[in-house]
Write an enzyme that holds these catalytic residues in place. Sequence first.
Site, PDB file in Angstrom:
ATOM      1  N   SER A  19     -44.960   3.103   1.525  1.00  0.00           N
ATOM      2  CA  SER A  19     -45.206   2.779   2.711  1.00  0.00           C
ATOM      3  C   SER A  19     -44.446   1.534   3.083  1.00  0.00           C
ATOM      4  O   SER A  19     -43.862   0.927   2.126  1.00  0.00           O
ATOM      5  CB  SER A  19     -46.659   2.538   2.582  1.00  0.00           C
ATOM      6  OG  SER A  19     -47.190   1.740   3.889  1.00  0.00           O
ATOM      7  N   SER A 144     -44.207 -13.773  -0.263  1.00  0.00           N
ATOM      8  CA  SER A 144     -44.762 -13.939   1.251  1.00  0.00           C
ATOM      9  C   SER A 144     -44.843 -15.349   1.569  1.00  0.00           C
ATOM     10  O   SER A 144     -44.290 -16.343   0.830  1.00  0.00           O
ATOM     11  CB  SER A 144     -46.247 -13.593   1.198  1.00  0.00           C
ATOM     12  OG  SER A 144     -46.836 -13.932   2.487  1.00  0.00           O
ATOM     13  N   TYR A 157     -54.676 -13.666  -3.109  1.00  0.00           N
ATOM     14  CA  TYR A 157     -53.182 -13.234  -2.391  1.00  0.00           C
ATOM     15  C   TYR A 157     -52.177 -14.415  -2.459  1.00  0.00           C
ATOM     16  O   TYR A 157     -51.049 -14.111  -3.125  1.00  0.00           O
ATOM     17  CB  TYR A 157     -53.387 -12.639  -1.103  1.00  0.00           C
ATOM     18  CG  TYR A 157     -52.091 -11.887  -0.604  1.00  0.00           C
ATOM     19  CD1 TYR A 157     -51.592 -10.835  -0.926  1.00  0.00           C
ATOM     20  CD2 TYR A 157     -51.656 -12.579   0.692  1.00  0.00           C
ATOM     21  CE1 TYR A 157     -50.483 -10.391  -0.380  1.00  0.00           C
ATOM     22  CE2 TYR A 157     -50.250 -12.098   1.167  1.00  0.00           C
ATOM     23  CZ  TYR A 157     -49.743 -10.995   0.501  1.00  0.00           C
ATOM     24  OH  TYR A 157     -48.706 -10.388   1.147  1.00  0.00           O
ATOM     25  N   THR A 192     -46.607  -3.195   9.225  1.00  0.00           N
ATOM     26  CA  THR A 192     -46.912  -2.244   8.086  1.00  0.00           C
ATOM     27  C   THR A 192     -48.461  -2.357   7.954  1.00  0.00           C
ATOM     28  O   THR A 192     -49.146  -2.858   8.706  1.00  0.00           O
ATOM     29  CB  THR A 192     -46.229  -2.897   6.687  1.00  0.00           C
ATOM     30  OG1 THR A 192     -47.300  -3.898   6.249  1.00  0.00           O
ATOM     31  CG2 THR A 192     -44.947  -3.052   6.521  1.00  0.00           C
TER      32      THR A 192
HETATM   33  N1  LIG Z   1     -46.334  -6.698   5.941  1.00  0.00           N
HETATM   34  C1  LIG Z   1     -46.462  -8.160   5.945  1.00  0.00           C
HETATM   35  O1  LIG Z   1     -46.493  -8.818   6.912  1.00  0.00           O
HETATM   36  C2  LIG Z   1     -46.177  -8.954   4.757  1.00  0.00           C
HETATM   37  C3  LIG Z   1     -45.891 -10.153   4.590  1.00  0.00           C
HETATM   38  C4  LIG Z   1     -45.631 -10.867   3.343  1.00  0.00           C
HETATM   39  C5  LIG Z   1     -45.534 -10.173   2.393  1.00  0.00           C
HETATM   40  N2  LIG Z   1     -45.625  -8.825   2.355  1.00  0.00           N
HETATM   41  C6  LIG Z   1     -45.548  -8.029   1.057  1.00  0.00           C
HETATM   42  O2  LIG Z   1     -44.848  -6.978   1.048  1.00  0.00           O
HETATM   43  C7  LIG Z   1     -45.165  -5.914   0.235  1.00  0.00           C
HETATM   44  C8  LIG Z   1     -45.307  -4.507   0.890  1.00  0.00           C
HETATM   45  O3  LIG Z   1     -46.355  -4.393   1.684  1.00  0.00           O
HETATM   46  P1  LIG Z   1     -46.215  -3.813   3.097  1.00  0.00           P
HETATM   47  O4  LIG Z   1     -46.391  -4.905   3.951  1.00  0.00           O
HETATM   48  O5  LIG Z   1     -45.170  -2.768   2.937  1.00  0.00           O
HETATM   49  O6  LIG Z   1     -47.867  -3.239   3.093  1.00  0.00           O
HETATM   50  P2  LIG Z   1     -48.180  -1.562   2.927  1.00  0.00           P
HETATM   51  O7  LIG Z   1     -47.459  -0.681   3.826  1.00  0.00           O
HETATM   52  O8  LIG Z   1     -49.510  -1.492   2.715  1.00  0.00           O
HETATM   53  O9  LIG Z   1     -47.477  -1.077   1.478  1.00  0.00           O
HETATM   54  C9  LIG Z   1     -47.870  -1.552   0.276  1.00  0.00           C
HETATM   55  C10 LIG Z   1     -47.454  -0.795  -0.880  1.00  0.00           C
HETATM   56  O10 LIG Z   1     -47.865  -1.299  -2.278  1.00  0.00           O
HETATM   57  C11 LIG Z   1     -48.324   0.086  -2.822  1.00  0.00           C
HETATM   58  N3  LIG Z   1     -49.396  -0.467  -3.822  1.00  0.00           N
HETATM   59  C12 LIG Z   1     -50.578  -1.072  -3.332  1.00  0.00           C
HETATM   60  N4  LIG Z   1     -51.496  -1.041  -4.489  1.00  0.00           N
HETATM   61  C13 LIG Z   1     -50.946  -0.287  -5.496  1.00  0.00           C
HETATM   62  C14 LIG Z   1     -51.076  -0.271  -6.693  1.00  0.00           C
HETATM   63  N5  LIG Z   1     -52.522  -0.701  -7.312  1.00  0.00           N
HETATM   64  N6  LIG Z   1     -50.381   0.534  -7.586  1.00  0.00           N
HETATM   65  C15 LIG Z   1     -49.021   0.877  -6.997  1.00  0.00           C
HETATM   66  N7  LIG Z   1     -48.726   0.525  -5.723  1.00  0.00           N
HETATM   67  C16 LIG Z   1     -49.768  -0.002  -5.045  1.00  0.00           C
HETATM   68  C17 LIG Z   1     -48.917   0.953  -1.726  1.00  0.00           C
HETATM   69  O11 LIG Z   1     -48.591   2.322  -2.582  1.00  0.00           O
HETATM   70  P3  LIG Z   1     -49.875   3.130  -2.904  1.00  0.00           P
HETATM   71  O12 LIG Z   1     -51.041   3.140  -2.075  1.00  0.00           O
HETATM   72  O13 LIG Z   1     -49.067   4.630  -2.690  1.00  0.00           O
HETATM   73  O14 LIG Z   1     -50.132   3.046  -4.362  1.00  0.00           O
HETATM   74  C18 LIG Z   1     -47.848   0.912  -0.782  1.00  0.00           C
HETATM   75  O15 LIG Z   1     -46.659   1.523  -0.999  1.00  0.00           O
HETATM   76  C19 LIG Z   1     -46.523  -6.400  -0.675  1.00  0.00           C
HETATM   77  O16 LIG Z   1     -46.152  -7.084  -1.676  1.00  0.00           O
HETATM   78  C20 LIG Z   1     -46.943  -7.420   0.568  1.00  0.00           C
HETATM   79  O17 LIG Z   1     -47.811  -8.583  -0.129  1.00  0.00           O
HETATM   80  C21 LIG Z   1     -45.967  -8.160   3.422  1.00  0.00           C
END
Ligand SMILES: NC(=O)c1ccc[n+]([C@@H]2O[C@H](COP(=O)([O-])OP(=O)(O)OC[C@H]3O[C@@H](n4cnc5c(N)ncnc54)[C@H](OP(=O)(O)O)[C@@H]3O)[C@@H](O)[C@H]2O)c1
Length: 267
Positions: A19, A144, A157, A192
């Site tokens: 994702s 982040s 977080y 996301t």
């Molecule tokens: N989006 C933002 O604004 C933002 C900002 C700063 C940092 N980030 C960071 O970016 C990274 C990716 O997040 P995203 O924004 O792409 O969110 P997302 O679309 O919710 O994706 C999160 C991913 O993490 C995986 N995940 C969650 N829990 C897990 C677990 N217990 N074991 C294995 N995989 C797990 C999910 O896969 P499954 O559910 O298939 O396990 C999914 O592939 C994260 O570290 C987040 O903190 C995001």
Amino acid sequence: MVMASLDKETIVWITGASSGIGEALAKAWSAEGARVVLSSRKQNELERVKSACACPEKCHIVLLDLADPDSLDAAAKTVLETFGHVDVLVNNGGISQRSLVSETPMEIDRKIMQVDYFGGVQLAKAVLPSMIERKKGHFVAISSIVGVFGFPYRSAYSAAKHAMHGFYETLRAENSSHGIKVTVVCPGRILTQVSLHALRADGKEYGIMDHAQKNGISAEDCARRIMKAVRKGKKETYVCRKDVLMVYFRRYIPALYYILVGKVKPN
Ligand SMILES: NC(=O)c1ccc[n+]([C@@H]2O[C@H](COP(=O)([O-])OP(=O)(O)OC[C@H]3O[C@@H](n4cnc5c(N)ncnc54)[C@H](OP(=O)(O)O)[C@@H]3O)[C@@H](O)[C@H]2O)c1
């Protein structure tokens, strides 16, 4: 365009590849011709991403749960036995949070620290010896902007993301002489599902698409900027719009940061 520093058999292991940012990175690396290992908990979603990649025949699914250390040991064993080494480990998988410190039970703090911090640390330690042996390897740690300042409703977080900085800076300091690189990525708001899956105090998912998230940078654009930073061997990079201002306020005008952060509402 093939990345200068990556050859066709570069092995890139991405957690959270089902994702958002991880999915976009998987597609971007596959388009570069890399052999990509896609990891997360959801087989169906990983199959969907794999079939959408430019070179699905060079994509491999390895299931893991960042909350379950045994599954991480098993995944690392599978990856190392299958490929012998990892060139790039992208510790991206994670969950966010939407709950006040005063209402959040310790098990939620521990769960978020495990998924967002310890899980990735365990994978990094599993692949590091083979990187040292090969005198080559790159860790990409998705932190982040709240990894460099505190933010309401994100105590665990933000703590987990702050911890990543300490760990990866140290890993770099100890291992750059072995040819190992570390890029710590600090995204701002990226469009996301992160807010949908964020944990509330009761352990349930928040389930709301935050306004700021909805208007955030696309995951594809974020991935392009991360790839550029990795290609350049950057030590730290911010993928933000004006939200980067909070980073500068916290660093250079902390009094303003304290006022602004005190006014934050849940979404
Ligand atoms: N989006 C933002 O604004 C933002 C900002 C700063 C940092 N980030 C960071 O970016 C990274 C990716 O997040 P995203 O924004 O792409 O969110 P997302 O679309 O919710 O994706 C999160 C991913 O993490 C995986 N995940 C969650 N829990 C897990 C677990 N217990 N074991 C294995 N995989 C797990 C999910 O896969 P499954 O559910 O298939 O396990 C999914 O592939 C994260 O570290 C987040 O903190 C995001």
